[in-house]
Design an enzyme around this catalytic site. Structure first.
Site, PDB file in Angstrom:
ATOM      1  N   SER A  54       0.829  -1.211   0.000  1.00  0.00           N
ATOM      2  CA  SER A  54       0.000   0.000   0.000  1.00  0.00           C
ATOM      3  C   SER A  54       0.860   1.255   0.000  1.00  0.00           C
ATOM      4  CB  SER A  54      -0.969   0.004   1.179  1.00  0.00           C
ATOM      5  OG  SER A  54      -0.289  -0.121   2.408  1.00  0.00           O
ATOM      6  N   GLU A  55       2.030   1.207   0.658  1.00  0.00           N
ATOM      7  CA  GLU A  55       2.982   2.310   0.567  1.00  0.00           C
ATOM      8  C   GLU A  55       4.411   1.805   0.691  1.00  0.00           C
ATOM      9  OE1 GLU A  55      -0.598   4.813   1.660  1.00  0.00           O
ATOM     10  OE2 GLU A  55       0.280   3.075   2.647  1.00  0.00           O
ATOM     11  N   THR A  56       5.301   2.561   0.047  1.00  0.00           N
ATOM     12  CA  THR A  56       6.742   2.415   0.235  1.00  0.00           C
ATOM     13  C   THR A  56       7.279   3.774   0.646  1.00  0.00           C
ATOM     14  OG1 THR A  56       6.957   0.603  -1.355  1.00  0.00           O
ATOM     15  CG2 THR A  56       8.936   1.896  -0.917  1.00  0.00           C
ATOM     16  N   HIS A  85       2.029   3.634   8.801  1.00  0.00           N
ATOM     17  CA  HIS A  85       2.676   2.326   8.954  1.00  0.00           C
ATOM     18  C   HIS A  85       4.051   2.313   8.307  1.00  0.00           C
ATOM     19  CE1 HIS A  85       1.373   1.162   4.846  1.00  0.00           C
ATOM     20  NE2 HIS A  85       2.228   0.159   4.955  1.00  0.00           N
TER      21      HIS A  85
END
Length: 292
Positions: A54-56, A85
């Site tokens: 979902s994210e980096t 997160h």
């Protein structure tokens, strides 16, 4: 702290962590690139899309001596102003290399202090202090559009927790349902909800059920990022803390626990500290490295 020499057209070392958990099968996976100084926006977006989480998070500037770092966050589809997160994952990755202590992250939403510490077994815990939160009632039109995309009715909602749009680094629609069963039964129209969210500037829709005063269950659809659902959402946890403060649900300093990801098979634990006198909210969690 340095990794391989990075250029936009070379292989980039991406660390992988699961945040808000102490075991790899739980939590929300995040990519972490500790040396992204030579990567442009297009390269970072391409890496995030390839990683598929979902994210980096990308560390684009680093002063290891001062323990200060600039972070940017990308979903597979776009840059995100803030991601809780991935912040926790990055803080744990840095603490494992630099040792525990205070870190400062410069982000698109401002300065985010993060305290890291270790327990008796050496596991690292991170506590981020959010951007100042705010929360306002959701309008009828935007709420009805979101409920239609979710396939929910107003009768499903908890009348004690009115729908709001809350901010904890990003805007989130907060919708509380009266039953845990309603929360578990989530099958939404991906494209329709994404359209509503884009029109309103929401990053996730935070769906919650309050089990007790200090225990919430949450689910966070994230179609605008190309992800059906987040198993743990630190920015939304901060927004929920601000929402509870703004709506008078919290009248004294309180710690609440959010259980997220249960219905996805990736259970996550987020600890949220809220002080009615402070617009900032503290969100705590662990993170563990994932096997490559």
């Amino acid at each position: 702290m340095t990794t391989d020499v990075l250029t936009p057209d070379s292989a980039t070392q991406v660390l992988r962590y699961a945040a808000f958990t102490d075991y790899p099968a739980g939590g929300n996976p995040a990519g972490v690139v500790l040396d992204a100084a030579l990567l442009d926006e297009a390269a970072m977006l391409a890496i995030a899309a390839r990683v598929g989480y979902s994210e980096t998070a990308f560390v684009t500037e680093a002063d290891a001596a001062a323990r200060r770092f600039r972070l940017r966050f990308f979903s597979p589809l776009a840059e995100v102003a803030f991601c809780g997160h991935a912040t926790v994952a990055t803080a744990v990755a840095l603490a494992e290399r630099l040792g525990p202590g205070e870190l400062t992250f410069d982000t698109e939403v401002g300065e985010i202090p993060v305290a890291t510490s270790t327990d008796g077994q050496g596991a690292v815990r991170a506590t981020l202090t959010s951007a100042p939160t705010r929360s306002l009632p959701a309008g009828d039109t935007e709420l009805d559009a979101a409920l239609a995309a979710l396939g929910w009715a107003r009768a499903d909602l908890d009348p004690a927790l009115p729908p709001h749009v809350a901010y904890g680094g990003n805007e989130h629609l907060v919708v509380a349902v009266a039953s845990r069963a309603r929360l578990a039964d989530l099958s939404y129209d991906f494209d329709a909800l994404a359209d509503v969210m884009r029109s309103q500037g929401w990053t996730t829709v935070q769906l919650v059920h309050r089990e007790t005063e200090q225990l919430f269950h949450a689910r966070d659809p994230f179609p605008v990022g190309g992800v059906v659902e987040d198993p743990a959402t630190g920015a939304a946890a901060a927004a929920l803390g601000g929402y509870l403060r703004a709506t008078g649900q919290i009248r004294r300093p309180m710690t609440i626990r959010i259980r997220q990801g249960e219905d996805m098979g990736r259970p996550s634990d987020l600890v949220v500290d809220v002080d009615p006198a402070d617009a900032r909210v503290r969100v705590t969690g662990r993170a563990v490295a994932l096997p490559r």
